[in-house]
Design a protein around this motif. Sequence first.
Motif, PDB file in Angstrom:
ATOM      1  N   ASP A   6       2.517   1.660 -15.670  1.00  0.00           N
ATOM      2  CA  ASP A   6       4.447   1.850 -15.429  1.00  0.00           C
ATOM      3  C   ASP A   6       4.835   3.723 -15.858  1.00  0.00           C
ATOM      4  N   GLU A   9       4.267   6.211 -12.783  1.00  0.00           N
ATOM      5  CA  GLU A   9       5.062   5.663 -11.996  1.00  0.00           C
ATOM      6  C   GLU A   9       5.832   5.953 -11.940  1.00  0.00           C
ATOM      7  N   LYS A  10       6.796   5.247 -13.391  1.00  0.00           N
ATOM      8  CA  LYS A  10       8.038   5.678 -13.483  1.00  0.00           C
ATOM      9  C   LYS A  10       8.818   7.252 -14.152  1.00  0.00           C
ATOM     10  N   ASP A  17       6.700   3.884  -5.909  1.00  0.00           N
ATOM     11  CA  ASP A  17       7.843   2.937  -5.866  1.00  0.00           C
ATOM     12  C   ASP A  17       8.751   2.916  -5.052  1.00  0.00           C
ATOM     13  N   LYS A  21       9.790   0.213  -2.082  1.00  0.00           N
ATOM     14  CA  LYS A  21      10.861  -0.294  -2.353  1.00  0.00           C
ATOM     15  C   LYS A  21      11.525  -0.537  -0.705  1.00  0.00           C
ATOM     16  N   SER A  27       4.388  -1.219  -4.684  1.00  0.00           N
ATOM     17  CA  SER A  27       4.574   0.353  -4.819  1.00  0.00           C
ATOM     18  C   SER A  27       3.032   0.243  -5.394  1.00  0.00           C
TER      19      SER A  27
END
Length: 72
Positions: A6, A9-10, A17, A21, A27
């Motif tokens: 996480d 990726e973020k 991701d 979306k 993702s």
Amino acid sequence: MHRITDFIEKQSFGVCDAIGKRVGFSSSSVRLSFVYASFFTFGSPIVLYFALAFWRNVRHALRRQRSTVWDL
């Protein structure tokens, strides 16, 4: 392990991701597709990934600078 994924990726780019979306896939499946495509095409999707990451960061920077169209 999930927390590390996480964070990467973020905080790094978030390209997989955003694509997931928009298209409606998870993702992780988009990320896995990038990995498999990189193996089969000798790394050319990595160039596409970095180009998308650059474009995404440019869009965010432009949105932060101007709040409306009439601000010059």
